[in-house]
Design a protein around this motif. Structure first.
Motif, short mmCIF file in Angstrom:
data_model
loop_
_atom_site.label_atom_id
_atom_site.label_comp_id
_atom_site.label_asym_id
_atom_site.label_seq_id
_atom_site.Cartn_x
_atom_site.Cartn_y
_atom_site.Cartn_z
N VAL A 110 -50.82 -0.14 57.81
CA VAL A 110 -51.06 -0.61 56.63
C VAL A 110 -52.23 -1.05 56.87
CG1 VAL A 110 -50.25 -2.93 55.42
CG2 VAL A 110 -48.29 -1.66 55.61
N ILE A 111 -52.49 -1.22 55.23
CA ILE A 111 -53.93 -1.95 55.06
C ILE A 111 -53.90 -2.93 54.27
CG2 ILE A 111 -56.68 -1.69 54.63
CD1 ILE A 111 -56.62 0.43 56.69
N LEU A 112 -54.25 -3.98 53.60
CA LEU A 112 -54.35 -5.39 52.72
C LEU A 112 -55.41 -5.02 52.47
CD1 LEU A 112 -52.05 -7.73 53.55
CD2 LEU A 112 -51.44 -5.75 52.36
N GLY A 113 -56.17 -4.57 51.31
CA GLY A 113 -57.59 -4.57 50.71
C GLY A 113 -57.71 -5.54 49.95
N PHE A 114 -58.21 -6.68 50.06
CA PHE A 114 -58.82 -6.89 48.40
C PHE A 114 -59.84 -7.00 48.36
CE2 PHE A 114 -60.51 -11.83 47.23
CZ PHE A 114 -59.96 -12.09 46.30
N ASN A 115 -59.80 -6.89 46.94
CA ASN A 115 -61.56 -6.79 46.57
C ASN A 115 -62.32 -6.03 47.02
OD1 ASN A 115 -62.25 -7.71 43.54
ND2 ASN A 115 -63.88 -9.15 44.62
N VAL A 116 -61.51 -4.62 47.16
CA VAL A 116 -62.89 -3.66 48.18
C VAL A 116 -62.49 -2.00 47.63
CG1 VAL A 116 -63.54 -5.08 50.10
CG2 VAL A 116 -60.71 -3.60 49.49
N ASP A 117 -62.86 -1.18 48.07
CA ASP A 117 -62.66 0.00 47.71
C ASP A 117 -62.59 0.91 48.45
OD1 ASP A 117 -63.54 -0.21 44.60
OD2 ASP A 117 -65.72 0.24 45.18
N VAL A 118 -61.57 1.78 48.29
CA VAL A 118 -61.20 2.38 49.73
C VAL A 118 -61.98 3.97 49.43
CG1 VAL A 118 -59.16 4.14 50.60
CG2 VAL A 118 -59.25 2.02 49.37
N LEU A 119 -62.31 4.05 50.61
CA LEU A 119 -63.55 5.28 50.39
C LEU A 119 -62.72 6.56 50.35
CD1 LEU A 119 -66.43 3.75 53.63
CD2 LEU A 119 -66.03 3.43 51.12
N ASP A 120 -63.01 7.58 50.17
CA ASP A 120 -62.66 9.17 49.60
C ASP A 120 -61.92 9.61 50.95
OD1 ASP A 120 -62.94 8.06 47.35
OD2 ASP A 120 -64.65 10.11 47.32
N ASP A 121 -62.80 9.33 52.13
CA ASP A 121 -61.85 10.04 53.09
C ASP A 121 -61.14 9.39 53.99
OD1 ASP A 121 -64.51 8.42 53.44
OD2 ASP A 121 -64.75 9.70 55.70
N ALA A 122 -61.01 8.09 53.89
CA ALA A 122 -60.35 7.42 54.09
C ALA A 122 -58.56 6.92 53.40
CB ALA A 122 -61.05 5.66 53.91
#
Ligand code: GDP
Length: 461
Positions: A413-425
């Motif tokens: 799992v990834i918890l991302g706070f106030n970030v974007d997810v890069l397309d390839d990710a």
């Protein structure tokens, strides 16, 4: 000026208190900042408004012009107020300074119609933990039935002292806000009775749309800063600058630059600086200090104008080699006549203070800034969610690789706070079956993850 001033060192000066604006989404943070900036531009025609990066300085004489009789410049020696331009509590938590929060004082915006919402409570929590004094701006009073925009008296809730009762819709809503503050453990009062700043929170009714109440808000902010914060504002202006990175940005012609808020000393072109980086402190020489050019002057030239020196407190863009790895929320220090290793050590010590402890197994946490990463780590700690990797930045393919190697599905799992997810990710995540959770409210992010874990456990039973 008091007698003690005559004893101060030659370079002693008072800096501008730094103000942050927090509150729930859509409650009017941006509009309020725009309104303050707008009034300041009107009142400060002769270029009294200093252009800044990331922050707007409103000098005392402009505040006085806006506030009319309410602020007599002779009663003050603080130079004005510096408003951080990016509102919201994630930017607030970003804004670390040595040993605390960068903002000296905060405005918590609450929509009078909407009352306390999740981000209001989260902001309150952050303010309380960081012990930052604040004022509540009870916003959008123009939408309250019975509000009379033609009434030119300053807005005063019609609190009837004798019967101790409140009258009218607006009053009722203001008192609801006060009630909610009390529920959260604060003692609150309407602004004209703010006497004990340490204990009482002032609630100032405003309209970010019409500007009503903004003079009152500025008056209260200025008055409280002068009365309760003056000593903390004493700095050595000639000292080496100390600041915090707000943002790392590529600028045409300059490469990677950092927008910083300087809260102590000065920074000059050609100064050597140490900046907190994602892997190690960056040592570099300032190539240019950049301020935005006034709009009228922008043509084909750069949007920026170079300045030789900036004194605290101020927002400024720093162009220097090797800044690509600089981290939002990290410290910046000017070396000047000091030993460079000492300065590096200071930066490292500051960074260590905000470092997040990781475990052998756990989820990957990404956040936009160091401060918010720390806030995320705190929240995960409270919810007993182990973290294997915690980093500032958007979700990148290598984060997916780390998450995909977790043995336990609930940690893939990834918890991302106030970030974007890069397309390839995002693509990688789908292939590797890594779950991505992103949000800009910490507790919603944690709750979302907890729901997922619960569902997973139910399915496994
Ligand atoms: P933020 O998300 O807290 O920054 O909120 P914004 O400043 O973007 O405002 C959200 C919405 O509320 C926008 O449509 C604004 O025009 C509106 N708004 C903000 N302040 C006021 C106000 O004082 N009165 C009224 N009527 N609308 C407002």
């Amino acid at each position: 000026m008091s007698d003690s001033d005559t004893d101060s060192p030659e370079n002693a000066s008072l800096r501008t208190p730094i103000v942050a604006v927090l509150g729930h989404v859509d409650h009017g943070k941006t509009s309020l900042l725009d309104q303050i900036r707008g009034s300041a531009v009107i009142e400060g025609e002769a270029g009294a408004i200093t252009q800044h990066i990331g922050a707007t300085a409103v000098p005392l004489d402009v505040i006085s012009a806006i506030a009319g009789d309410l602020v007599d410049p002779d009663d003050f020696d603080l130079p004005g107020l510096l408003f951080i331009d990016t509102p919201g509590h994630h930017s607030f938590t970003t804004l670390r300074s040595r040993g605390g929060n960068l903002a000296d004082i905060a405005i918590l915006v609450v929509d009078v119609n909407d009352g306390f919402q999740p981000q209001t409570i989260e902001a309150l929590d952050i303010l309380q933990r960081s012990q930052t004094p604040f004022i509540v701006a009870a916003n959008k009073i123009d939408t309250v039935p019975g509000w009379n925009p033609t009434d030119d008296a300053p807005i005063k809730p019609t609190y009837d002292k004798q019967s101790d009762r409140v009258r009218g819709d607006l009053d009722e809503r203001l008192y609801e806000i006060i009630g909610e503050l009390s529920d959260e453990g604060f003692s609150a009062d309407l602004y004209w009775r703010v006497q004990h700043f340490q204990r009482n929170i002032g609630v100032v009714p405003v309209s970010a749309m019409t500007g009503e109440g903004v003079p009152d808000l500025l008056t209260v902010m200025m008055g409280l800063s002068q009365r309760y914060m003056r000593e903390e504002m004493e700095i050595d202006v000639a000292g080496p600058g100390v600041g915090t990175v707000l943002e790392v940005k590529d600028e045409k012609g300059f490469g990677a630059t950092v927008d910083i808020v300087l809260y102590d000393g000065t920074i000059r072109t050609d100064d050597t600086i140490v900046v907190g980086g994602t892997t190690e402190p960056i040592v570099t020489d300032v190539r240019a200090l950049l301020q935005p050019r006034p709009l009228a002057e922008i043509r084909t030239e750069s949007r920026f104008e170079r300045v030789e020196q900036v004194d605290a407190a101020a927002g400024i863009k720093v162009a220097a080699p090797d800044l690509a790895d600089a981290m939002a929320g990290a410290p910046v220090r000017v070396v000047r006549d000091r030993d460079i290793d000492d300065v590096i050590e200071e930066v490292e010590a500051e960074l260590a203070e905000i470092a997040v402890e990781t475990e052998e197994q756990g989820v990957v946490v990404k956040a936009d800034t160091l401060g918010s990463l720390e806030a995320m780590a705190d929240a995960c700690g409270e919810a007993e969610i182990p973290i294997v990797r915690a980093e500032v930045g958007d979700v990148a393919p290598r984060d997916i690789s780390v998450a995909s190697t977790a043995e336990d599905t609930k940690q893939q799992v990834i918890l991302g706070f106030n970030v974007d997810v890069l397309d390839d990710a995002a693509e990688r995540a789908e292939i590797d079956d890594v779950r991505l959770f992103t949000d800009d409210v910490i507790y919603q992010l944690v709750e979302g993850y907890e729901d997922f874990v619960e569902e997973l456990e139910r399915a496994q039973q």
